[in-house]
Each structure stands twice: as C-alpha cells, then as structure tokens.
Design a protein around this motif. Structure first.
Motif, PDB file in Angstrom:
ATOM      1  N   ARG A  66     -40.779 -59.135 -77.276  1.00  0.00           N
ATOM      2  CA  ARG A  66     -40.310 -58.168 -79.006  1.00  0.00           C
ATOM      3  C   ARG A  66     -42.035 -58.013 -79.715  1.00  0.00           C
ATOM      4  N   ILE A  67     -42.485 -57.083 -79.878  1.00  0.00           N
ATOM      5  CA  ILE A  67     -43.704 -56.722 -80.864  1.00  0.00           C
ATOM      6  C   ILE A  67     -43.850 -58.111 -81.684  1.00  0.00           C
ATOM      7  N   ASP A  68     -42.669 -58.818 -82.113  1.00  0.00           N
ATOM      8  CA  ASP A  68     -43.615 -59.834 -82.844  1.00  0.00           C
ATOM      9  C   ASP A  68     -43.622 -60.735 -82.883  1.00  0.00           C
ATOM     10  N   GLN A  80     -45.536 -54.812 -72.914  1.00  0.00           N
ATOM     11  CA  GLN A  80     -45.368 -53.947 -73.154  1.00  0.00           C
ATOM     12  C   GLN A  80     -43.656 -54.451 -73.747  1.00  0.00           C
ATOM     13  N   ALA A  81     -43.775 -54.236 -75.086  1.00  0.00           N
ATOM     14  CA  ALA A  81     -42.342 -54.765 -75.940  1.00  0.00           C
ATOM     15  C   ALA A  81     -40.965 -54.368 -74.544  1.00  0.00           C
ATOM     16  N   GLN A 127     -53.572 -66.356 -75.553  1.00  0.00           N
ATOM     17  CA  GLN A 127     -52.899 -65.015 -76.329  1.00  0.00           C
ATOM     18  C   GLN A 127     -51.929 -64.802 -75.232  1.00  0.00           C
ATOM     19  N   VAL A 128     -51.008 -64.097 -76.516  1.00  0.00           N
ATOM     20  CA  VAL A 128     -49.356 -63.336 -75.708  1.00  0.00           C
ATOM     21  C   VAL A 128     -50.078 -61.956 -76.758  1.00  0.00           C
ATOM     22  N   THR A 129     -49.552 -60.793 -76.043  1.00  0.00           N
ATOM     23  CA  THR A 129     -49.627 -59.972 -76.616  1.00  0.00           C
ATOM     24  C   THR A 129     -48.579 -58.233 -76.238  1.00  0.00           C
ATOM     25  N   VAL A 130     -47.741 -58.319 -77.052  1.00  0.00           N
ATOM     26  CA  VAL A 130     -46.465 -56.781 -77.158  1.00  0.00           C
ATOM     27  C   VAL A 130     -46.531 -56.355 -77.964  1.00  0.00           C
ATOM     28  N   SER A 131     -46.837 -55.325 -76.955  1.00  0.00           N
ATOM     29  CA  SER A 131     -46.820 -53.630 -77.623  1.00  0.00           C
ATOM     30  C   SER A 131     -46.052 -52.419 -77.347  1.00  0.00           C
ATOM     31  N   SER A 132     -45.727 -51.659 -78.374  1.00  0.00           N
ATOM     32  CA  SER A 132     -44.588 -51.081 -78.811  1.00  0.00           C
ATOM     33  C   SER A 132     -45.059 -49.851 -77.543  1.00  0.00           C
TER      34      SER A 132
END
Length: 128
Positions: A87-89, A13-14, A123-128
């Motif tokens: 961060r999400i980005d 998560q962010a 892969q790195v995924t950042v979500s809100s």
C-alpha cells in the motif's frame, strides 16, 4: 560489531510485492534470539513488520498479518521478508533487526524494544 547485509528495497506500485533479505554472520544468525524487519515512516516511531525467533516462532505487525511472510534460511544465514499487496502508506525505511539475549533469556515474542542491533535500512516506496 554486528554487520547486517540488507539488499533489496526499491519502488513498487500499490498492490505489488517486494522481498527483503537480511544476511548476518553465522555466529549472529545462530546465537541470536531472532531476526526480523521493522519500518519507520516519516515522523513515526519504528514499528514491527515481522520477526522470527530462533525457534521459528513469528510475530507480525497488525497491518502485515495475512499479507506478509517471514522465513529463515539456515544455510545462507538470511531472513527473508515477503511483502504482498503493498500500500502507499507502506512507504518507509525498512530496517533489519537482531534480537539478542537479555539476562540470559530471549523474549518469547520479540518486539521493536527487543532489538539490539540494526541494519542500515533500505527505502521502500509504494506509488499509485
């Protein structure tokens, strides 16, 4: 052939943290100019996250200064990247890269263009 082992990555998560590791052979770790992490977001060029040269001098991408650290474990032949306040980005594929000698010299401050060998990416995924 240079083989790099890149466990880690995943979803967070962010505001969270994540640690990436990259392990090379003893020969690669000991004789290369440096190792580091780079990322590529969709439709963007690959860019620097953080890199450490063989003397421990580090270089960080602008958006990573102050929220990431990179370290070299000489026993385990591993480079660790600690990412904080994600961060999400920051969502992207993260690649381990090995900087090698060119014309008998190592780059003083390694950049993306100085990488000669790449890992398969994680892969790195950042979500809100």
């Amino acid at each position: 052939q240079v083989k790099l082992v890149e466990p880690g990555g995943g979803s967070v998560q962010a505001g969270g943290t994540l640690r990436l590791s990259c392990t090379a052979s003893a020969e690669v770790f000991g004789t290369s100019c440096g190792m580091g992490w780079f990322r590529q977001r969709p439709f963007d060029d690959r860019e620097l996250v953080a890199v450490s040269n063989r003397d421990g001098v580090t270089n960080f991408g602008d958006s990573w200064k102050g929220r990431s650290t990179i370290s070299r474990d000489h026993v385990k032949k591993t480079v660790h990247l600690q990412m904080n306040d994600l961060r999400i980005d920051d969502t992207a594929v993260y690649y381990c890269g090995v900087v090698w000698w060119r014309n008998g010299e190592c780059p003083t401050i390694p950049e993306v263009v100085d990488v000669s060998y790449w890992g398969q990416g994680t892969q790195v995924t950042v979500s809100s």
